[in-house]
Motif scaffolding. Structure first.
Motif, PDB file in Angstrom:
ATOM      1  N   GLU A 192       0.827  -1.213   0.000  1.00  0.00           N
ATOM      2  CA  GLU A 192       0.000   0.000   0.000  1.00  0.00           C
ATOM      3  C   GLU A 192       0.862   1.265   0.000  1.00  0.00           C
ATOM      4  OE1 GLU A 192      -3.899  -2.184   1.892  1.00  0.00           O
ATOM      5  OE2 GLU A 192      -2.755  -0.839   3.195  1.00  0.00           O
ATOM      6  N   GLN A 193       1.971   1.174   0.716  1.00  0.00           N
ATOM      7  CA  GLN A 193       2.915   2.300   0.766  1.00  0.00           C
ATOM      8  C   GLN A 193       3.478   2.580  -0.632  1.00  0.00           C
ATOM      9  OE1 GLN A 193       4.624   3.389   4.044  1.00  0.00           O
ATOM     10  NE2 GLN A 193       5.323   5.093   2.748  1.00  0.00           N
ATOM     11  N   VAL A 194       3.936   1.524  -1.294  1.00  0.00           N
ATOM     12  CA  VAL A 194       4.531   1.697  -2.631  1.00  0.00           C
ATOM     13  C   VAL A 194       3.485   2.261  -3.594  1.00  0.00           C
ATOM     14  CG1 VAL A 194       5.347   0.366  -4.639  1.00  0.00           C
ATOM     15  CG2 VAL A 194       6.347  -0.038  -2.401  1.00  0.00           C
ATOM     16  N   ILE A 195       2.276   1.726  -3.527  1.00  0.00           N
ATOM     17  CA  ILE A 195       1.224   2.206  -4.435  1.00  0.00           C
ATOM     18  C   ILE A 195       0.874   3.666  -4.110  1.00  0.00           C
ATOM     19  CG2 ILE A 195      -1.225   1.883  -5.069  1.00  0.00           C
ATOM     20  CD1 ILE A 195      -0.668  -1.164  -4.932  1.00  0.00           C
ATOM     21  N   GLY A 196       0.845   3.980  -2.820  1.00  0.00           N
ATOM     22  CA  GLY A 196       0.546   5.350  -2.405  1.00  0.00           C
ATOM     23  C   GLY A 196       1.575   6.351  -2.917  1.00  0.00           C
ATOM     24  N   ASP A 197       2.830   5.921  -2.994  1.00  0.00           N
ATOM     25  CA  ASP A 197       3.911   6.835  -3.404  1.00  0.00           C
ATOM     26  C   ASP A 197       4.199   6.805  -4.901  1.00  0.00           C
ATOM     27  OD1 ASP A 197       4.161   7.272  -0.742  1.00  0.00           O
ATOM     28  OD2 ASP A 197       5.947   6.016  -0.444  1.00  0.00           O
ATOM     29  N   ALA A 198       3.468   5.985  -5.635  1.00  0.00           N
ATOM     30  CA  ALA A 198       3.864   5.711  -7.030  1.00  0.00           C
ATOM     31  C   ALA A 198       3.584   6.877  -7.972  1.00  0.00           C
ATOM     32  CB  ALA A 198       3.128   4.474  -7.533  1.00  0.00           C
ATOM     33  N   GLU A 199       4.366   6.910  -9.059  1.00  0.00           N
ATOM     34  CA  GLU A 199       4.165   7.944 -10.090  1.00  0.00           C
ATOM     35  C   GLU A 199       2.873   7.691 -10.859  1.00  0.00           C
ATOM     36  OE1 GLU A 199       8.893   8.851 -10.965  1.00  0.00           O
ATOM     37  OE2 GLU A 199       7.765   7.711 -12.432  1.00  0.00           O
ATOM     38  N   VAL A 200       2.624   6.412 -11.120  1.00  0.00           N
ATOM     39  CA  VAL A 200       1.422   6.052 -11.888  1.00  0.00           C
ATOM     40  C   VAL A 200       0.729   4.874 -11.201  1.00  0.00           C
ATOM     41  CG1 VAL A 200       0.558   5.259 -14.142  1.00  0.00           C
ATOM     42  CG2 VAL A 200       2.615   6.690 -14.033  1.00  0.00           C
ATOM     43  N   VAL A 201      -0.588   4.965 -11.056  1.00  0.00           N
ATOM     44  CA  VAL A 201      -1.346   3.832 -10.485  1.00  0.00           C
ATOM     45  C   VAL A 201      -2.559   3.559 -11.378  1.00  0.00           C
ATOM     46  CG1 VAL A 201      -2.663   2.966  -8.500  1.00  0.00           C
ATOM     47  CG2 VAL A 201      -0.676   4.438  -8.121  1.00  0.00           C
ATOM     48  N   ALA A 202      -2.740   2.315 -11.733  1.00  0.00           N
ATOM     49  CA  ALA A 202      -3.949   1.927 -12.477  1.00  0.00           C
ATOM     50  C   ALA A 202      -4.798   1.058 -11.569  1.00  0.00           C
ATOM     51  CB  ALA A 202      -3.575   1.163 -13.735  1.00  0.00           C
ATOM     52  N   THR A 203      -6.099   1.331 -11.564  1.00  0.00           N
ATOM     53  CA  THR A 203      -7.026   0.594 -10.704  1.00  0.00           C
ATOM     54  C   THR A 203      -8.116  -0.022 -11.579  1.00  0.00           C
ATOM     55  OG1 THR A 203      -6.628   2.181  -8.951  1.00  0.00           O
ATOM     56  CG2 THR A 203      -8.601   0.836  -8.724  1.00  0.00           C
ATOM     57  N   GLU A 204      -8.502  -1.245 -11.275  1.00  0.00           N
ATOM     58  CA  GLU A 204      -9.600  -1.841 -12.048  1.00  0.00           C
ATOM     59  C   GLU A 204     -10.344  -2.852 -11.209  1.00  0.00           C
ATOM     60  OE1 GLU A 204     -10.567  -0.807 -15.412  1.00  0.00           O
ATOM     61  OE2 GLU A 204     -12.170  -1.697 -14.224  1.00  0.00           O
ATOM     62  N   GLU A 205     -11.638  -2.990 -11.488  1.00  0.00           N
ATOM     63  CA  GLU A 205     -12.435  -4.047 -10.872  1.00  0.00           C
ATOM     64  C   GLU A 205     -12.900  -4.957 -11.982  1.00  0.00           C
ATOM     65  OE1 GLU A 205     -15.551  -2.755  -8.233  1.00  0.00           O
ATOM     66  OE2 GLU A 205     -14.321  -1.088  -7.561  1.00  0.00           O
ATOM     67  N   MET A 206     -12.787  -6.240 -11.761  1.00  0.00           N
ATOM     68  CA  MET A 206     -13.221  -7.157 -12.821  1.00  0.00           C
ATOM     69  C   MET A 206     -13.900  -8.376 -12.212  1.00  0.00           C
ATOM     70  SD  MET A 206      -9.412  -8.363 -13.969  1.00  0.00           S
ATOM     71  CE  MET A 206      -8.572  -6.835 -13.587  1.00  0.00           C
ATOM     72  N   TYR A 207     -14.862  -8.869 -12.939  1.00  0.00           N
ATOM     73  CA  TYR A 207     -15.570 -10.064 -12.483  1.00  0.00           C
ATOM     74  C   TYR A 207     -15.225 -11.213 -13.411  1.00  0.00           C
ATOM     75  CZ  TYR A 207     -19.489 -13.220 -11.460  1.00  0.00           C
ATOM     76  OH  TYR A 207     -20.252 -14.319 -11.129  1.00  0.00           O
ATOM     77  N   TYR A 208     -14.637 -12.238 -12.844  1.00  0.00           N
ATOM     78  CA  TYR A 208     -14.427 -13.470 -13.616  1.00  0.00           C
ATOM     79  C   TYR A 208     -15.635 -14.331 -13.309  1.00  0.00           C
ATOM     80  CZ  TYR A 208     -11.795 -16.972 -16.199  1.00  0.00           C
ATOM     81  OH  TYR A 208     -11.384 -17.880 -17.148  1.00  0.00           O
ATOM     82  N   HIS A 209     -16.547 -14.372 -14.266  1.00  0.00           N
ATOM     83  CA  HIS A 209     -17.874 -14.957 -14.070  1.00  0.00           C
ATOM     84  C   HIS A 209     -17.839 -16.438 -13.712  1.00  0.00           C
ATOM     85  CE1 HIS A 209     -16.579 -15.582 -18.168  1.00  0.00           C
ATOM     86  NE2 HIS A 209     -17.458 -16.546 -18.296  1.00  0.00           N
ATOM     87  N   ARG A 210     -18.969 -16.869 -13.193  1.00  0.00           N
ATOM     88  CA  ARG A 210     -19.134 -18.293 -12.859  1.00  0.00           C
ATOM     89  C   ARG A 210     -19.339 -19.084 -14.152  1.00  0.00           C
ATOM     90  NH1 ARG A 210     -22.286 -21.761  -8.449  1.00  0.00           N
ATOM     91  NH2 ARG A 210     -21.182 -20.409  -7.000  1.00  0.00           N
TER      92      ARG A 210
END
Ligand code: CDP
Length: 808
Positions: A192-210
């Motif tokens: 979390e620290q590294v992500i908090g300090d990062a130059e670029v962060v990409a976030t995504e939510e994905m559903y791998y369906h049943r």
């Protein structure tokens, strides 16, 4: 002794490793001579069928079996009350949970087993099922795992203490009655620290369906209890027959030597036939009760509705990088919908399987994974559908995160992968989430793949297509799907892999006959992978007898040595290694016999293809065939007669196959129909035993990947009704949808496997799903798409185009 054949001819004659030997089992299968569970027909055999719940959540007020029992031909109708005195109304699941064999007071998913009818034939049993009257009181249904964690509706009342508190489960503390476990790997705070300090962060939510493995042959069993000699014989669709024997013994109290489990030919498993199902238990109980054999074979709808599903992972990711594209950290949280009972088939210490391989093929310094398992009103399961314990989810996750990061960085996704690959010289590589990758050469494979498809040319063509679309010259967009995957197969070292406490080694026993032919028995069981062909090839090379002279037997616990079965591409890494090791034991004894026959010291002979040769004197030799004869018929001082060996192999590590896949797709934005123009698959499974079988495995795995990515789904409505419970709605691709696959390979042997082989059966599925999905997503990237969920069926693709304003 005179020898007419050249060394090359002798090698060719063996049909050993590296040879595209035709599958010996095909003569049987293509002529209708396979012997499947439903082909087992025993004198006096009765047939079982289930009364199943129409509701996803309901209390059972009463069950009236009178009318069913009155139907001529009906022998018995079993309910939970009949199984309770035997302690068999519930059974343990492979994940340390327990599951109702027959509904005990309530039902928790549509299609759940409520009563078991036993009758003279299948049709009478089906008629009697209609006559069983069950009085249900409907309860509120919870199908959304996020809702389940907030809901007051308690699904598993057996998992809540009398004072309302929530006791620990098999995998530690639970924070809600519908919560199963929290499983964590890696360093949370540091990530979390590294992500908090990062130059670029990409976030995504994905559903791998049943979805569902949906093998062509559904599940079934025939139980035959011989009350005279006390022996139970059980034929069934089992991917792990020895495990079934042990579990059957523990549950029934019948001593294990009195149980014989036989997996005959199996019409595809893909993970679906790993678990223990109520049908197996009920056929055993019914045979014990009636004293005659009882068969249970489910139909297609029952298979899709009630046997083990796959996936159903809600994944949330964050990936951080420098502006130049060097990845610095990865964070993943999964909400895992396990349905009504936790019946995942995973090694005990890994309640989310090998999801912690989700750093993929990339050198990611710090990472964290958290998984929460949740109960819902859906069928239990969570099996590795053509993959090794959740690796498909892991690879899908990281390969989507890479694409999303590439969008954020405005960078080519092929280049982003290259920048971050684990380098050849870094192997063995210690991944941030715990695994030690054995070997790899990713960049070489990637360069080969990109060159094979003229990647630069494709991107130029795609850019032109975007121009043409915008200029109104075409309604078809073009996607280039990339994926680079690392698998983890060959569970597993006993030190960290067991199922229900049973260590995950495997075994091979070889018996050489005096005339120089052999039978080898293994703890695995083929379900279409061609083991009878390929294990004989390993042995041919190891012991110097032609593969044509070696019979492979699997699946009969009375004859095969104990093993943990076939799933997760473990056969080659574990049983294949056992075969090689047993072969080497044979060779060691044979060498002593040969030396005696040649009247030289043991160390003065060496093995060469099919014989032992006196060092420096190639005309003095004894063939393995001659040695075999002597082993039985000649008194050899200091040696027992015979030529047999057994090996139980506990691998020191998993094997880590990898591959580079590229899919080129055209999509009609007005119909949502994708057209796969090209699919290139490069696989590296280490030493290749049979190139033709490997190619077959890849074609099959890619086709199942296509299915999952482009439409295959087990979908539920809000009341927990299964919306895709027949092949009318559940997508099973045919030759019509399947493209022409181009296959290619590199060879990076596993350093710890005796013959350097890694598994291959699941790789094409694991790498294929993100590749097909990425192709769809990539087609829409120039129009503003970042991510859409699978399955990309025509309707959803059309919807994506519509959402992006492409129909305006
Ligand atoms: O465990 P499962 O049999 O499903 O998977 P596998 O170990 O990947 O093997 C699938 C088939 O591919 C078997 O017939 C193997 O012998 C063959 N194979 C091969 O020829 N060379 C390899 N390096 C790996 C597997």
């Amino acid at each position: 002794m005179k020898d007419e054949m050249t060394r090359e001819e002798r090698v060719a004659n063996l049909k050993g490793m590296g040879c595209s030997r035709k599958r010996v089992e095909d003569a049987r299968f293509t002529q209708g001579k396979g012997n499947y569970v439903d082909d087992v027909k025993l004198p006096g055999m009765l047939h079982g069928d289930f009364v199943r719940s129409p509701y996803a959540h309901a209390r059972i007020k009463s069950i009236n079996i009178d009318a069913a029992m009155a139907l001529p031909g009906v022998t018995a109708v079993l309910t939970a009350k009949d199984l309770e005195p035997l302690g068999l109304h519930w059974m343990p699941t492979l994940a340390g949970d327990k599951q109702m064999v027959l509904a005990d007071g309530k039902v928790l998913f549509q299609g759940q087993e409520v009563a078991f009818v036993v009758a003279s034939d299948r049709y009478v049993a089906a008629d009697a099922v209609e006559l069983v009257e069950v009085d249900y009181e409907e309860l509120e249904v919870v199908v959304d795992p996020f809702e389940a964690l907030k809901s007051d509706v308690v699904l598993r009342e057996d998992m809540v203490a009398e004072d309302g508190s929530v006791p620990n489960g098999a995998h530690g503390p639970r924070n809600h009655p519908n919560h199963i476990f929290t499983w964590e790997a890696g360093e949370k705070e540091a990530t979390e620290q590294v992500i908090g300090d990062a130059e670029v962060v990409a976030t995504e939510e994905m559903y791998y369906h049943r979805t569902h493995p949906c093998p062509l042959e559904t599940c079934g069993s025939v139980a035959s209890m011989d009350k005279v000699n006390g022996k139970l014989t059980l034929w069934g669709t089992f991917q792990a027959p020895h495990v079934v024997r042990t579990v059957a013994s523990l549950l029934s109290g019948i001593e294990e030597h009195n149980i014989r489990v036989i997996s005959p030919d199996i019409g595809g498993g893909f993970g679906n036939k790993v678990g223990v199902y109520p049908g197996y238990v009920c056929s055993i109980v019914a045979s014990i009760v009636t004293g005659v054999p009882v068969k249970w074979v489910e139909d297609r709808m029952e298979n899709l509705m009630s046997t083990a599903f796959a996936r159903d992972y809600w994944m949330k990711g964050q990936i951080s990088a420098t502006k130049e594209g060097k990845i610095t950290g990865l964070h993943c949280h999964v909400t895992a919908d396990h349905g009504a009972f936790d019946a995942c088939a995973d090694p005990t210490k890994f309640p989310a399987g090998f999801m912690n391989i989700c750093t993929g093929s990339y050198d990611i310094p710090v990472a964290y994974l958290g998984v929460d398992g949740v109960y819902t009103n859906k069928a239990p399961g969570g099996v590795s559908y053509r993959c090794s314990f959740r690796v498909t989810e892991a690879v899908y996750f990281i390969e989507r995160m890479i694409e999303v990061l590439a969008i954020k960085l405005n960078m080519d996704p092929a280049e982003l992968r290259s920048i971050n690959f684990i380098k050849k010289e870094q192997f063995p590589y210690q991944a941030a989430l715990g695994w030690e990758y054995d070997s790899g050469d990713y960049q070489t494979a990637w360069d080969k793949a990109l060159e094979a498809v003229d990647y630069k040319g494709l991107r130029a063509e795609q850019a032109q297509r975007v121009e043409d679309f915008k200029a109104g010259k075409t309604r078809k967009v073009m996607g280039i799907g990339l994926s680079f995957f690392t698998e983890i197969v060959g569970a597993g070292p006993v030190k960290n892999c067991d199922i229900l406490g049973m260590g995950m080694f495997d075994s091979c026993e070889i018996r050489i006959h005096p005339t120089g032919s052999a039978v080898a028995r293994l703890g695995t069981i083929s379900q279409g992978q061609g083991h009878a062909t390929t294990f004989a090839q390993i042995l041919a090379t190891e012991i110097g007898l032609s593969a044509e002279s070696i019979t492979i037997e699997e699946g009969d616990t009375d004859t095969a040595p104990y093993g943990l079965g076939t799933y997760g591409s473990r056969s080659t890494p574990v049983a294949g290694a056992a075969a090689a090791m047993a072969g080497r034991k044979i060779r060691a004894k044979a060498q002593m016999i040969a030396a005696y026959l040649l009247e030289v010291h043991d160390n003065d002979v060496e093995f060469d293809v099919d014989r032992f040769v006196v060092k420096g004197s190639p005309e003095q030799f004894k063939t393995m065939k001659e040695v075999a004869y002597a082993a039985y018929n000649q008194a050899i001082p200091g040696l027992e007669p015979g030529l047999e060996a057994v090996s139980y192999y506990d691998p020191p590590n998993m094997t880590y196959p990898f591959g580079a896949y590229i899919c080129v797709m055209d999509i009609d934005v007005d119909t949502g129909v994708p057209e796969i123009r090209r699919f290139y698959a490069l696989d590296d499974c280490g030493t290749r035993i049979n190139p033709m079988v490997i190619e077959g495995q890849i074609h099959g795995g890619l086709t199942e990947a296509l299915a999952v990515a482009l439409g295959q789904e087990i979908a539920y409505d809000d009341l927990g009704n299964v919306k895709t419970g027949t092949l009318m709605d559940f997508f099973l691709p045919t030759a019509w949808e399947v493209p022409n696959y181009e296959t290619d390979y590199t060879v990076t042997p596993s350093p710890h496997h005796p013959i350097g082989a890694k598994g291959v059966g699941e790789s094409p599925h694991v790498g294929g799903v993100p590749c097909f999905s990425n192709a769809v997503q990539d087609a829409f990237r120039p129009f503003g798409n970042t991510h859409t969920n699978m399955p990309h069926d025509h309707w959803r693709i059309w919807q994506t185009a519509n959402d992006l304003g492409m129909h305006d």
